[in-house]
Design an enzyme around this catalytic site. Structure first.
Site, PDB file in Angstrom:
ATOM      1  N   ASP A   1     -22.074 -29.820  10.911  1.00  0.00           N
ATOM      2  CA  ASP A   1     -20.738 -30.411  10.977  1.00  0.00           C
ATOM      3  C   ASP A   1     -20.406 -30.978  12.349  1.00  0.00           C
ATOM      4  OD1 ASP A   1     -20.672 -27.716  11.995  1.00  0.00           O
ATOM      5  OD2 ASP A   1     -18.500 -27.875  12.037  1.00  0.00           O
TER       6      ASP A   1
ATOM      7  N   TYR B   1     -23.617 -31.781  23.033  1.00  0.00           N
ATOM      8  CA  TYR B   1     -24.523 -30.664  23.307  1.00  0.00           C
ATOM      9  C   TYR B   1     -25.639 -31.045  24.276  1.00  0.00           C
ATOM     10  CZ  TYR B   1     -22.740 -27.279  19.903  1.00  0.00           C
ATOM     11  OH  TYR B   1     -21.977 -26.361  19.243  1.00  0.00           O
TER      12      TYR B   1
END
Length: 443
Positions: free
Chosen positions: A171, A266
């Site tokens: 997600d 990330y």
């Protein structure tokens, strides 16, 4: 009239389960349901949400059959979709995944670097066990797997269950697309046409167009150079200054390295590991935030619903975590041909990248599964980073299969987040000790 479907949520004790239930109930017109089941091997934890979920379902549609069980046969019999979000070792092990690397001066994060590798070694067996239950009791079922760390789990399913009806998803890009839609001023991420490629938690947007076909990427990049994924001065003033705020703000540094694309946030763990370690409290990590915040809030809200016998006034709400799952299940069940980001075997989609790498790219989804879209050749910078990370993921899965200490040491050594083979070995020994009973015995 659409056929009504049956779903099981594997990892029923998760704090995300209530919002997945709410999302399913909000979308019964698109995805009609006759049965919802929760399955978890931790009955006590599942019971913290199970009765509240039953009340939510009964309030919305009392004709939906509801079961919460620890019996795999009961859970997996007669189901069309398994929504899998298991966490082997739960939050106490996540805390160790984050804190042990920090003791060695390395990134402490649940899906990236040493923590992600430790978590992956725990997750593989649990995910495979659930696939086997599904195939035994409902062989026609699709598993929509968003158990972390998604790249390692996806590589394990590719290697060990290559013919299973498993689709690996995450997600994270959905959350990013919500932020992008907010920044460019459109009402929904679905009003955007995006191009993206990479690995899970490790990718880049190469095009973001509005419905008129206007390319928004250049103006977004200019915005990100100043604010990252924060919506300008308004966002700087109003957003909750938590760890996610810091992550979204830090994205401006990622754009500086490669200013022609928009990066997954990330990537900060791989490209700026020294900064991350320096700005992380080794005694209070993200796991502690979740335990003290989200876990406490969700379990308390569920307890209140159970006590009152109704959900009026509840703080539980639909979350973006659940949105993608309903879209994917609807596409598979009713052949909507929706374009979605999935983690799939490359097989030439990225022209200059290994065919057997599990990559995250747009796919068209219908009743027969998914069709990856061609990406073409990618630049040397992204290709080099991705090849290194794919090698790490493959070595982790090989280490799990072969029970190989050597290959797990190599995986940690190769990680962009670990400075040397010496530190990698020290990390491995500490993580092995912490994961006794969870990892295969290495030799």
């Amino acid at each position: 009239m659409k056929n009504k479907l049956s779903v099981v949520i594997a990892g029923g004790g998760s704090t995300y389960t209530p919002e997945i239930i709410l999302m399913l109930l909000d979308n019964l017109d698109r995805l009609p349901l006759r049965k919802i089941k929760l399955y978890d091997d931790d009955e006590a934890r599942q019971n913290k949400v199970a009765k509240a979920c039953g009340i939510l379902i009964n309030e919305k549609d009392p004709t939906i059959e509801y079961v919460a069980t620890t019996d795999p046969e009961e859970a997996y019999t007669d189901v069309d979709f398994c929504l899998a979000h298991i966490r082997v070792g739960k939050l106490p092990m996540r805390e160790l995944d984050e804190k042990i690397p920090l003791k060695h001066g390395c990134v402490g994060q649940e899906t990236c670097g040493p923590g992600g590798i430790a978590y992956g070694m725990r997750s593989i067996g649990g995910v495979l066990e659930n696939i086997d239950y599904m195939e035994k009791y409902s062989p026609h079922c699709w598993m929509l797997n968003y158990s972390n760390p998604a790249s390692i789990v996806a590589e394990a399913t590719r290697r060990l269950r290559p013919n299973s009806r498993v689709i690996n998803i995450c997600d994270m890009p959905i959350g990013m697309e919500h932020s992008i839609a907010d920044i460019v001023g459109v009402s929904s991420r679905k009003d955007l046409d995006i191009r993206y490629y990479g690995l899970n938690h490790f990718g880049w947007y190469t095009s973001i167009k509005d419905k008129s076909g206007k390319e928004l990427l250049p103006e977004l990049i200019e915005h990100m150079k100043k604010y990252g994924f924060i919506n300008g001065e308004k966002g700087m003033a109003t957003e909750n200054k938590d760890s996610w705020f810091e992550t979204n703000l830090f994205a401006k540094h990622l754009v500086a390295i490669e200013p022609t694309t928009i990066p997954n946030t990330y990537l900060k763990y791989y490209l700026y590991p020294d900064y991350v370690v320096e700005h992380t409290n080794p005694n209070y990590t993200r796991a502690n935030e979740v335990i003290d915040g989200r876990e406490t809030e969700v379990f308390s809200a569920c307890a209140e619903i159970q006590k009152n016998g109704h959900s009026k006034g509840t703080k539980l709400a639909v979350g973006i975590h659940a949105e993608f799952i309903v879209d994917l299940a609807t596409a598979l069940a009713f052949n909507t041909k929706e374009r979605m980001l999935l983690i799939v075997e490359n097989k030439g989609a990225i022209q200059n990248f290994p065919d057997d790498a599990m990559v995250e790219i747009p796919c068209i989804v219908g009743k027969d599964g998914y069709e990856p879209l061609a990406i073409g050749a990618i630049p040397a910078f992204q290709k080099g980073l991705m090849e290194q990370q794919v090698a790490v993921e493959k070595l982790v899965v090989e280490a799990w299969i072969e029970q190989s200490y050597q290959k797990l040491w190599q995986a940690l050594t190769l990680s962009q987040t670990v400075p040397s083979a010496t530190v990698a070995k020290q990390l491995l020994d500490d993580l092995m000790e912490a994961n006794k009973g969870y990892w295969p015995e290495l030799h």
